[in-house]
Structure formats: structure tokens, C-alpha cells
Write a protein that holds these residues in place. Structure first.
Motif, mmCIF file in Angstrom:
data_model
loop_
_atom_site.group_PDB
_atom_site.id
_atom_site.type_symbol
_atom_site.label_atom_id
_atom_site.label_comp_id
_atom_site.label_asym_id
_atom_site.label_seq_id
_atom_site.Cartn_x
_atom_site.Cartn_y
_atom_site.Cartn_z
ATOM 1 N N TYR A 1 -5.661 1.274 6.807
ATOM 2 C CA TYR A 1 -5.077 -0.046 7.047
ATOM 3 C C TYR A 1 -4.471 -0.121 8.451
ATOM 4 C CZ TYR A 1 -2.311 -4.272 6.398
ATOM 5 O OH TYR A 1 -1.772 -5.516 6.538
ATOM 6 N N THR B 1 -2.772 4.584 3.687
ATOM 7 C CA THR B 1 -2.390 3.540 4.645
ATOM 8 C C THR B 1 -3.004 3.784 6.019
ATOM 9 O OG1 THR B 1 -0.374 4.755 5.165
ATOM 10 C CG2 THR B 1 -0.212 3.026 3.495
ATOM 11 N N ALA C 1 -1.040 4.453 -1.924
ATOM 12 C CA ALA C 1 -2.437 4.369 -1.473
ATOM 13 C C ALA C 1 -2.524 4.815 -0.015
ATOM 14 C CB ALA C 1 -2.944 2.944 -1.619
ATOM 15 N N LEU D 1 0.829 -1.212 0.000
ATOM 16 C CA LEU D 1 0.000 0.000 0.000
ATOM 17 C C LEU D 1 0.863 1.261 0.000
ATOM 18 C CD1 LEU D 1 -2.826 -0.946 2.546
ATOM 19 C CD2 LEU D 1 -3.040 -0.687 0.067
#
Length: 98
Positions: free
Chosen positions: A31, A28, A26, A21
Motif C-alpha cells: 500500500y 502495508t 495486513a 490495514l
């Protein structure tokens, strides 16, 4: 499974998910928000397991101490009472011991 091995395995899986990621650029944050509680649970589970072992060991030691104090003392009292009753009955039945 060993707690340390489980912790390392979960951490490695989390890092393996984070790195792609981050390399893609992207987001994070979501996440990390997702895996944070998972890592916390795995780490705390290992620590709580160690505390359970300590508490079990303490319970065993306390049971031994309780038996050595209360159990032995109760047995001595019962033995003394039994000997006293036995002596009293013997002296009552045998007139020569008076």
C-alpha cells in the motif's frame, strides 16, 4: 482547488487507507509502495505551480525592462532620424535657411 487543500486531502485519504490495514495486521508495504508516488506527484505539482507563477512574474519584469531599454531607445533613434530628415528637407526647400 487550492494546492495545500489538495495535498492535505490526498494525505488524509492515504492515511485513512493505511490505518485499517495496519490495524488488521495486513501487509502495508504494498500500500505504501502504491501511495508513495501519488503523494509525491501531488506535492511536486504544488511546488511546480508556484515556480510557474514566479517565472511569469519574471517574464513580465523582463518585458518591461526590455521595452524601457530597447523600445525607448529605438523610438528615440527613429524620432531623431525623422527630425534630421525633416530639417534637411526644410533647408533644401527653403533657401533662406542656408
Amino acid at each position: 482547488m487550492n494546492d495545500k487543500l489538495m495535498q492535505v486531502l490526498v494525505f488524509a485519504i492515504c492515511v485513512a487507507g493505511y490505518v485499517p490495514l495496519a490495524l488488521k495486521g495486513a501487509a502495508t508495504a504494498e500500500y505504501v509502495t502504491l501511495i508513495g508516488p501519488v503523494l509525491a506527484v501531488v506535492i511536486l505539482q504544488g511546488r511546480l505551480g508556484k515556480q510557474d507563477d514566479v517565472l511569469e512574474s519574471q517574464d513580465e519584469k523582463l518585458d518591461t525592462i526590455t521595452h524601457q531599454t530597447n523600445g525607448v531607445l529605438t523610438q528615440r533613434i527613429n524620432d531623431a532620424v525623422a527630425e534630421g530628415v525633416k530639417a534637411a528637407l526644410t533647408s533644401r526647400e527653403d533657401p533662406d535657411t542656408r
